[in-house]
Design an enzyme around this catalytic site. Structure first.
Site, mmCIF file in Angstrom:
data_model
loop_
_atom_site.group_PDB
_atom_site.id
_atom_site.type_symbol
_atom_site.label_atom_id
_atom_site.label_comp_id
_atom_site.label_asym_id
_atom_site.label_seq_id
_atom_site.Cartn_x
_atom_site.Cartn_y
_atom_site.Cartn_z
ATOM 1 N N ASP A 1 10.446 -3.761 -9.107
ATOM 2 C CA ASP A 1 10.619 -2.351 -8.787
ATOM 3 C C ASP A 1 11.966 -2.123 -8.121
ATOM 4 O O ASP A 1 12.129 -2.300 -6.925
ATOM 5 C CB ASP A 1 9.479 -1.938 -7.840
ATOM 6 C CG ASP A 1 9.196 -0.466 -7.934
ATOM 7 O OD1 ASP A 1 9.791 0.193 -8.805
ATOM 8 O OD2 ASP A 1 8.389 0.025 -7.141
ATOM 9 N N CYS B 1 -1.918 15.819 28.491
ATOM 10 C CA CYS B 1 -1.783 16.309 29.871
ATOM 11 C C CYS B 1 -1.918 17.820 29.992
ATOM 12 O O CYS B 1 -1.806 18.369 31.085
ATOM 13 C CB CYS B 1 -0.447 15.864 30.453
ATOM 14 S SG CYS B 1 0.946 16.743 29.728
ATOM 15 N N CYS C 1 -0.211 20.019 25.385
ATOM 16 C CA CYS C 1 -0.185 18.585 25.119
ATOM 17 C C CYS C 1 -1.601 18.006 25.166
ATOM 18 O O CYS C 1 -2.319 18.231 26.143
ATOM 19 C CB CYS C 1 0.702 17.888 26.148
ATOM 20 S SG CYS C 1 0.594 16.092 26.055
ATOM 21 N N CYS D 1 6.159 17.646 24.346
ATOM 22 C CA CYS D 1 5.483 17.965 25.592
ATOM 23 C C CYS D 1 6.570 17.996 26.674
ATOM 24 O O CYS D 1 7.390 17.089 26.760
ATOM 25 C CB CYS D 1 4.455 16.879 25.893
ATOM 26 S SG CYS D 1 3.923 16.839 27.609
ATOM 27 N N GLU E 1 7.280 -10.677 -18.633
ATOM 28 C CA GLU E 1 8.133 -10.763 -17.434
ATOM 29 C C GLU E 1 7.543 -9.913 -16.320
ATOM 30 O O GLU E 1 6.934 -8.886 -16.602
ATOM 31 C CB GLU E 1 9.526 -10.188 -17.764
ATOM 32 C CG GLU E 1 10.246 -10.925 -18.852
ATOM 33 C CD GLU E 1 11.290 -10.048 -19.558
ATOM 34 O OE1 GLU E 1 11.548 -8.914 -19.111
ATOM 35 O OE2 GLU E 1 11.821 -10.519 -20.575
ATOM 36 N N TYR F 1 17.045 -8.975 -17.683
ATOM 37 C CA TYR F 1 15.876 -9.079 -18.560
ATOM 38 C C TYR F 1 16.131 -8.692 -20.005
ATOM 39 O O TYR F 1 15.198 -8.636 -20.803
ATOM 40 C CB TYR F 1 14.717 -8.259 -18.004
ATOM 41 C CG TYR F 1 15.042 -6.807 -17.727
ATOM 42 C CD1 TYR F 1 15.378 -5.936 -18.757
ATOM 43 C CD2 TYR F 1 15.018 -6.313 -16.426
ATOM 44 C CE1 TYR F 1 15.674 -4.610 -18.501
ATOM 45 C CE2 TYR F 1 15.306 -4.986 -16.157
ATOM 46 C CZ TYR F 1 15.636 -4.145 -17.211
ATOM 47 O OH TYR F 1 15.938 -2.845 -16.945
ATOM 48 N N LYS G 1 0.945 -1.725 -15.972
ATOM 49 C CA LYS G 1 1.105 -1.365 -14.562
ATOM 50 C C LYS G 1 -0.092 -1.864 -13.760
ATOM 51 O O LYS G 1 -1.234 -1.634 -14.144
ATOM 52 C CB LYS G 1 1.236 0.167 -14.414
ATOM 53 C CG LYS G 1 2.520 0.738 -15.003
ATOM 54 C CD LYS G 1 3.727 0.229 -14.303
ATOM 55 C CE LYS G 1 4.616 1.166 -13.584
ATOM 56 N NZ LYS G 1 4.614 2.536 -13.554
ATOM 57 N N LYS H 1 7.581 -7.026 -13.701
ATOM 58 C CA LYS H 1 8.325 -5.768 -13.667
ATOM 59 C C LYS H 1 8.737 -5.508 -12.221
ATOM 60 O O LYS H 1 7.915 -5.093 -11.401
ATOM 61 C CB LYS H 1 7.465 -4.631 -14.201
ATOM 62 C CG LYS H 1 8.221 -3.340 -14.394
ATOM 63 C CD LYS H 1 7.373 -2.331 -15.163
ATOM 64 C CE LYS H 1 8.141 -1.064 -15.469
ATOM 65 N NZ LYS H 1 8.555 -0.332 -14.273
ATOM 66 N N CYS I 1 3.685 13.224 31.942
ATOM 67 C CA CYS I 1 2.553 13.193 31.013
ATOM 68 C C CYS I 1 2.060 11.752 30.856
ATOM 69 O O CYS I 1 2.860 10.853 30.580
ATOM 70 C CB CYS I 1 3.008 13.748 29.670
ATOM 71 S SG CYS I 1 1.876 13.424 28.317
HETATM 72 S S1 IVH Z 1 12.699 -3.782 -20.401
HETATM 73 C C1 IVH Z 1 13.781 -1.126 -23.726
HETATM 74 N N1 IVH Z 1 12.025 -5.565 -18.596
HETATM 75 O O1 IVH Z 1 11.260 -0.777 -15.989
HETATM 76 C C2 IVH Z 1 13.178 -1.895 -22.623
HETATM 77 N N2 IVH Z 1 12.319 -3.323 -17.878
HETATM 78 O O2 IVH Z 1 10.079 1.723 -17.412
HETATM 79 C C3 IVH Z 1 13.671 -1.441 -21.354
HETATM 80 N N3 IVH Z 1 12.028 -2.981 -15.484
HETATM 81 O O3 IVH Z 1 14.092 1.151 -16.739
HETATM 82 C C4 IVH Z 1 13.230 -2.128 -20.175
HETATM 83 N N4 IVH Z 1 11.595 -5.076 -14.971
HETATM 84 O O4 IVH Z 1 14.163 -0.407 -14.736
HETATM 85 C C5 IVH Z 1 12.305 -4.275 -18.824
HETATM 86 N N5 IVH Z 1 11.482 -7.253 -17.105
HETATM 87 C C6 IVH Z 1 11.763 -5.978 -17.338
HETATM 88 C C7 IVH Z 1 11.786 -5.010 -16.310
HETATM 89 C C8 IVH Z 1 12.065 -3.690 -16.639
HETATM 90 C C9 IVH Z 1 11.762 -3.851 -14.500
HETATM 91 C C10 IVH Z 1 12.239 -1.522 -15.302
HETATM 92 C C11 IVH Z 1 13.547 -1.018 -15.832
HETATM 93 C C12 IVH Z 1 13.238 0.052 -16.829
HETATM 94 C C13 IVH Z 1 11.838 0.414 -16.468
HETATM 95 C C14 IVH Z 1 11.125 0.888 -17.702
#
Ligand code: IVH
Length: 682
Positions: free
Chosen positions: A122, A419, A416, A440, A118, A234, A322, A120, A445
């Site tokens: 933010d 000027c 400044c 300033c 999936e 998720y 990441k 991730k 100026c």
């Molecule tokens: S699973 C036990 N799935 O990432 C598994 N986390 O560092 C827990 N996050 O606190 C998380 N997308 O805020 C999972 N598809 C995803 C996610 C996800 C974002 C975030 C979530 C979690 C953090 C973990």
């Protein structure tokens, strides 16, 4: 004594609620609406009208109930039945391959493991509890064991179903469902929110995640209701009554229950395919309408997940891959000081150019001297720089291990840079504290003049086509412009001689300048560049004064009496017009033929004292235009519905403001009715 409920009304309300829930599901979960926004709005309005007339039939689970609840004193703590864990991070293919090896070793199997991956997103992790289909509790992750109860806030998010969707052909909905997901702000929503904050004089959020977290941390959920928060689900905590043994099947179940799942999720992957898919997501990340910082790789089979278990911190069956950070290290080669329109001095780091997320970054704002001290930045330092959304790159921290000893301390210049006038650090109004910015003191100026002129010619002000930043810089440098009034004295012969200009472009510019002379009063006020007077305040002022002279003469007290003008803005207006230089410039503008159009003067007070809120898309004019016409007729336009609001003008897809208006008994009118209230267009 309460009126007896008409069963036909109760039936209609139920029917509307069911239909609206269904359409929410089509729209948010399937991304495949069956009705137009107009039809949806129509049903929503009918529902709200019925619920308003029959308060005894109101329900907290109604699809109309998205406006927020009374403010809380503080958030309560709620336990998580199953801890909300974190994820182990990996940064390379090798980390993913090692993870796969560990998984197979722990399970004691040789055969390939099936993974689901999936994006991730933010944002902010939350847990929602549905009991017998109804949303009862929503909480933040907190320390993993206890979070904060943010139910009222989460209920305002339109993509969160208040009642689970019942998939056709099933009658078994889990009695208890604890579901987890990520609440986030899309890039567009983030930008709109920050633009609004800047206009209101509030500091912008640094990135979408902070903005989402800040929006959820509101004790007053009607504020959260105004934020365009979104959600993807998720995973689950506790779930009763299903025999599912696959994470992907869980996600399909969530989707069937009306819980939005990220459509980019990919099931059934071998570890090699996981590597390929992670790369694919990474290459797509900048095209997505929201920020993702990685991919989450999960062992699909739930019986395997159970066998693998978790450490105290994170599950052994999942990992976060990441992406290369939108951060990078580089060197601060110099710190330059820029002078803004108000004379504020902003230090800007000149960086050794570096690629961050596909863009070359060579400058970063350092905000002010305190910020440089706080972060301990020296000239020559190696620093970590990041780019977030549309925000200007910024320095996160200094990499101290890279210091050579040859770095130099930066100090704010005492004169400044543009000027050579004295630089001061003024005290905050009504306080012993110092302002963050050095300034300033010279109002003539050249750097300030340039910025003033750019502002004067900008879109929300005189909107002079062709008079861009570079041209202004040149004109000030060559001595053609000393103040914005000089724009109207420009001669084609002088313009022609500038770089990249010729007879044709000079003639066009002269024509654009001429055209701009007929300017709306509020744009005129905004263009003057009075501190704290943004577009919004300028509109309020234009709606409150019928003549420029009246505005220029208004006392601090008179100004403060105007709804929407506080003491700081009032003081700033007064001190602007108290300076004879400013009064002379304004007089010169009038001499040069500028005629701000004060609509108020032409149609005295038709809507005086009436407060309007505009929401949804209008058909015959833009919201901006509607606002201008209302203020021109003496009315006021406010951005949020309150008991003081007289009219809510509802266009297409009106959203939570409409619901709030109906709850507060504010008169709701459409575009046609607004047209009838307004004086006809000249
Ligand atoms: S699973 C036990 N799935 O990432 C598994 N986390 O560092 C827990 N996050 O606190 C998380 N997308 O805020 C999972 N598809 C995803 C996610 C996800 C974002 C975030 C979530 C979690 C953090 C973990």
């Amino acid at each position: 004594m309460s009126e007896k409920v008409d069963p036909a009304v109760a039936g209609r309300i139920e029917e509307l609620r069911r239909a609206l829930r269904h359409h929410n599901y089509r729209y948010y979960v399937l991304d495949d609406p069956e009705v137009s926004d107009i039809e949806y709005d129509h049903m929503m309005r009918e529902l709200i009208a019925l619920e308003t007339d029959w308060p005894q039939l109101a329900s907290v689970d109604s699809p109309s109930a998205r406006v927020g609840a009374p403010p809380l004193e503080k958030f309560e703590t709620v336990p998580h039945a199953l801890p909300m864990l974190s994820l182990d991070n990996g940064f390379s293919d090798e980390h993913i391959l090692k993870f796969d090896e560990r998984v197979r070793k722990n399970l004691d199997i040789q055969s390939p493991v099936n993974y689901t991956v999936e994006p991730k997103v933010d944002g902010v992790a939350v847990e929602l509890i549905y009991e017998n289909s109804r949303l009862t509790v929503a909480s933040t992750r907190g320390d993993g064991f206890h979070g904060e109860r943010i139910t009222d806030n989460v209920r305002t998010i339109k993509a969160v179903p208040l009642v689970l969707h019942r998939p056709p052909g099933t009658d078994s909905i889990p009695e208890l469902l604890e579901v987890r997901g990520e609440i986030y702000l899309g890039r567009k929503g983030f930008k709109t929110l920050n633009d609004e904050r800047l206009e209101g004089g509030l500091p912008p959020f640094a990135n979408p995640r902070n903005a989402a977290a800040g929006s959820l941390r509101q004790l007053d959920s009607s504020i959260t209701a105004e934020r365009p928060l979104e959600i993807f689900f998720y995973g689950i905590g506790r779930l009763t009554g299903t025999g599912i043994d696959s994470h992907w099947q869980v996600l399909l179940l969530l989707k069937a229950l009306g819980l939005r799942v990220n459509p980019l999720t990919r099931p059934g992957l071998s570890v090699e395919q996981v590597l390929g898919f992670c790369r694919e997501l990474e290459s797509k990340r900048h095209e997505l309408p929201y920020d993702i910082d990685g991919a989450v790789v999960k062992v699909d089979r739930i019986s395997y997940q159970r066998r693998l278990g978790a450490t105290s911190r994170s599950p052994r069956w999942a990992m976060a891959y990441k992406f290369a950070a939108v951060q990078s290290t580089t060197v601060v080669e110099a710190i330059e000081v820029q002078v803004g329109r108000t004379g504020a001095l902003t230090p800007v780091a000149h960086l050794r150019p570096v690629q961050i997320g596909g863009v070359t970054v060579s400058r970063a704002t350092l905000h002010n001297e305190d910020e440089i001290r706080k972060k301990g930045i020296l000239i020559g330092d190696t620093v970590l720089v990041q780019r977030a959304g549309d925000v200007i790159p910024e320095v996160v921290k200094v990499i101290l291990s890279q210091r050579s000893g040859g770095e130099k301390v930066f100090s704010m210049p005492t004169r400044c840079p543009a000027c050579n006038a004295t630089v001061v650090r003024p005290q905050k109004e009504n306080s012993d504290d110092l302002e963050a910015a050095h300034r300033c003191v010279n109002t003539t100026c050249p750097a300030q003049i340039k910025e003033h002129i750019k502002h004067f010619a900008s879109k929300g002000a005189f909107d002079i086509e062709g008079l861009g930043d570079r041209l202004v810089d040149q004109m000030v440098q060559r001595g053609l412009l000393h103040s914005y009034a000089d724009i109207f004295d420009l001669q084609a012969a002088a313009i022609e001689k500038l770089e990249r200009m010729g007879p044709k472009s000079a003639a066009n510019l002269i024509a654009a300048i001429e055209k701009s002379k007929r300017v709306d009063f509020h744009r005129f006020i905004f263009a003057l560049g009075i501190r704290h007077v943004g577009e919004h305040a300028a509109r309020i002022l234009a709606g409150s004064f019928s003549h420029l002279d009246d505005l220029m003469r208004a006392s601090q007290q008179e100004l403060e009496k105007i709804d929407g003008i506080g003491p700081i803005v009032a003081g700033s207006i007064r001190s602007f017009f108290d300076q004879s230089g400013n009064r002379q410039t304004v007089a010169r503008l009038i001499d040069l033929g500028i005629r701000p159009r004060c609509r108020l003067a032409a149609t005295p007070g038709r809507l005086t004292g009436k407060v309007f809120v505009l929401t949804g898309a209008l058909k015959t004019m833009t919201r901006r235009r509607a606002g201008e016409r209302i203020t021109a007729a003496g009315g006021k336009v406010s951005s949020s519905v309150s008991p003081k609001t007289n009219y809510l003008v509802a266009g297409e897809s009106p959203g939570s403001k409409l619901q709030r208006a109906l709850r507060l008994g504010v008169e709701v009118i459409d575009e046609k009715q607004l047209e009838e209230l307004l004086p006809s267009e000249p």
